[in-house]
Design an enzyme around this catalytic site. Structure first.
Site, mmCIF file in Angstrom:
data_model
loop_
_atom_site.group_PDB
_atom_site.id
_atom_site.type_symbol
_atom_site.label_atom_id
_atom_site.label_comp_id
_atom_site.label_asym_id
_atom_site.label_seq_id
_atom_site.Cartn_x
_atom_site.Cartn_y
_atom_site.Cartn_z
ATOM 1 N N ASP A 168 0.833 -1.205 0.000
ATOM 2 C CA ASP A 168 0.000 0.000 0.000
ATOM 3 C C ASP A 168 0.875 1.265 0.000
ATOM 4 O O ASP A 168 2.111 1.179 0.028
ATOM 5 C CB ASP A 168 -0.937 -0.056 1.227
ATOM 6 C CG ASP A 168 -2.284 0.588 0.959
ATOM 7 O OD1 ASP A 168 -2.370 1.459 0.081
ATOM 8 O OD2 ASP A 168 -3.262 0.234 1.662
ATOM 9 N N ASP A 188 -10.365 3.531 -2.915
ATOM 10 C CA ASP A 188 -11.141 2.351 -2.502
ATOM 11 C C ASP A 188 -12.559 2.413 -3.066
ATOM 12 O O ASP A 188 -13.198 3.462 -3.047
ATOM 13 C CB ASP A 188 -11.182 2.276 -0.980
ATOM 14 C CG ASP A 188 -9.779 2.086 -0.409
ATOM 15 O OD1 ASP A 188 -8.818 2.029 -1.199
ATOM 16 O OD2 ASP A 188 -9.651 2.006 0.815
HETATM 17 C C1 GLA Z 1 -5.971 1.535 1.436
HETATM 18 C C2 GLA Z 1 -6.165 0.501 0.347
HETATM 19 C C3 GLA Z 1 -7.260 -0.475 0.718
HETATM 20 C C4 GLA Z 1 -6.953 -1.126 2.048
HETATM 21 C C5 GLA Z 1 -6.784 -0.032 3.078
HETATM 22 C C6 GLA Z 1 -6.332 -0.533 4.423
HETATM 23 O O1 GLA Z 1 -7.046 2.394 1.533
HETATM 24 O O2 GLA Z 1 -6.464 1.146 -0.853
HETATM 25 O O3 GLA Z 1 -7.408 -1.453 -0.289
HETATM 26 O O4 GLA Z 1 -5.804 -1.897 1.931
HETATM 27 O O5 GLA Z 1 -5.784 0.900 2.658
HETATM 28 O O6 GLA Z 1 -6.206 0.555 5.271
#
Ligand code: GLA
Length: 535
Positions: free
Chosen positions: A183, A248
């Site tokens: 990430d 997301d």
């Molecule tokens: C980011 C990623 C998500 C998830 C969250 C966890 O937002 O894009 O897919 O992994 O972190 O905090």
């Protein structure tokens, strides 16, 4: 000369590499070949599996992961090809011992079998493997991970791997993980360059793979903030085959939290459509290299049957990773049957793995998306109705590079053969998915035996092409595609062996383009450009 897809060439090259590692380990350990299990790094279609984030956020623990893995093994998903079980944020809260090793909460990750120690992540990886599935884990490319912005509960710093890349990726591999999602919360906070940081992560992963002899699939998650589709496939030594294209799809919906904030969260069709729209970079996706539209939300709160169809249809036709973020123990038979629909998965798993081209928008928010497939004359077509009224849609087969009307047409959801005429009825907020077989119009051929082809014409829209090449460098080569309108992207050409030719499917940008491959690494042999057009 025997032709082989890049996919096979890559598998074989990887197999030889792993074999060489195994031989080295064998000499060092004095074991015989039969005592060592050699694993090949397969590069399958875009990954398929489950990820903990959408439904469990940071309350993930061993019991939850075991239940989900068990459900995947038993509900038909494993048989349909879903294989990864990925533990996302929340598994580790930033603690390290004096030597910098990650320390996890022993209550969250206890022993599962007799003889195991509490607090050892090898326990859960082993459990997942015992079901015939593969295990995935998560970290951040920066010093601090996303736990500094918690979905619920306290904030934790230092949950990233920066400063510990070699140590952490080796640890993941030693624990037995097969997949790592990396990430970008810390990278973004520190204003880092994604291309530089993820190249360093690649080197750490390659080092870990060499040391353990175990492949570690690498998934980049930097939300499209620095256009990773332009550099993730091979630029600067990066070797990731999957990169997230946007933020997301939804904030997580954790039913068991009974928290007012979570109770309010309902998934809308717009969430799903936005992820799809943001993730469409068809000129960057090519054989074995995929835009990641984010984890799926099928069957979650707010999703209806027709929204599930749209979601599955779009992710399948885009050959996007199918990482289901729903609670697998709660899926309805209808959602499960969509997720395991064989004809939809055949479209997803097409060896060229391309995204579709939007060939027509006959009325506002009524769209015809068509995907070029590896077999001659094969296409997949998604007719998407974003409006709230029924639509009748005619398809102009010529726009898909087909000569005449198709000889066979299957309605994927019903598994029935249908007639190519007259118009298709698409209910409000729904998607019809078709599997098409016809005759290709003759492609234009651009011969080459050097490192470039110039003046390639795709003037009537983004166009499907097949590139044949030889790359005996043993490493991924990069071919740069530039168009006269200023568009530029990089495609990866995996190594070929012996006298074999590699073939990559790709989509050329609209206009007049040039291809230039890194000299000394690969030689382009031929490019076939098909006659597609879009409105
Ligand atoms: C980011 C990623 C998500 C998830 C969250 C966890 O937002 O894009 O897919 O992994 O972190 O905090």
């Amino acid at each position: 000369m025997r032709k082989r897809s890049a996919l096979n060439g890559w598998r074989i090259a990887e197999a030889s590499r792993i074999l060489a590692i195994a031989c080295l380990l064998l000499c060092l350990s004095g074991k015989s070949i039969s005592q060592i299990s050699v694993q090949t790094k397969s590069v399958p279609p875009a990954p398929m599996g489950w990820n903990s984030w959408n439904s469990f956020a940071n309350i993930v623990d061993s019991a939850i992961v075991q239940q989900q893995a068990k459900a995947m093994a038993a509900n038909g998903m494993k048989d349909a090809g879903y294989q990864y079980v990925v533990v996302d944020e929340g598994w580790w809260l930033g603690a390290r011992d004096g030597a910098g090793n990650i320390v996890v909460n022993p209550k969250q990750w206890p022993a599962i079998m007799p003889g195991q120690k509490d607090g050892d992540m090898a326990n859960i990886a082993g459990y997942i493997h015992s079901l015939g599935l593969k295990a995935g884990i998560y970290t951040d490319a920066g010093r601090d991970g996303c736990s500094m912005y918690p979905d619920s509960g306290e904030s934790y710093m230092h949950t990233g791997s920066e400063g510990h890349y070699e140590q952490d990726f080796l640890q993941f591999s030693k624990w037995g993980f097969d997949y790592v999602k990396v990430d970008w919360c810390g990278g973004a906070k520190e204003k880092r360059s994604g291309a530089v940081q993820y190249a360093e992560v690649t080197r750490a992963i390659q080092r870990a793979e060499k040391m353990t002899g175990r492949p570690l699939f690498f998934s980049i998650c930097e939300w499209g903030s620095q256009n990773p589709w332009f550099w993730a496939p091979g630029v600067g030594g990066i070797e990731s085959t999957v990169w997230r294209t946007g933020g997301d799809i939804i904030p997580p919906v954790v039913e068991s939290l009974h928290d007012p904030e979570h109770e309010k969260r309902v998934i809308t069709l717009q969430n799903v459509l936005d992820s799809f729209d943001t993730g469409m970079h068809p000129e960057a996706q090519h054989t074995d290299y995929y835009n990641d539209l984010d984890m799926m939300v099928m069957g979650m709160r707010g999703m209806t049957d027709s929204m599930d169809r749209i979601h599955m249809g779009l992710w399948a036709i885009a050959s996007a990773p199918l990482m289901v973020g729903s609670d697998l123990t709660q899926l309805s038979p209808d959602t499960l049957s969509l997720l395991t629909n064989k004809e939809a998965l055949a479209i997803h798993n097409d060896p060229y793995g391309l995204q579709p081209i939007k060939v027509a928008e006959p009325a506002v928010a009524i769209e015809v998306w068509a995907k070029p497939m590896a077999a001659a004359g094969r296409r997949a077509v998604a007719v998407l109705n974003r409006t709230d009224v029924l639509a009748q849609v005619n398809i102009d087969w010529g726009k898909l590079g087909l000569d005449g009307i198709p000889r066979s047409l299957r309605d994927v959801w019903n598994g029935r053969t249908v007639a190519a005429e007259p118009a298709f009825s698409v209910p409000a907020h729904d998607l019809v998915l078709l599997s098409v077989e016809g005759e290709d119009k003759k492609p234009a051929e651009y011969p080459a035996s050097e490192s470039s082809i110039v003046g390639i014409r795709a003037t009537s829209g983004p166009t499907f092409a097949q590139l044949e090449y030889v790359n005996r460098s043993g490493r991924v080569a990069v071919v740069r595609v530039t168009s006269q309108s200023g568009f530029s992207t990089a495609l990866a050409l995996p190594p070929t062996t012996g006298s074999d030719t590699g073939t990559v499917g790709l989509i050329l940008p609209r206009g007049i383009a040039d291809l230039r491959v890194e000299p000394q690494r690969a030689v382009i042999q031929r490019l076939l450009v098909y006659s597609w057009s879009s409105s």
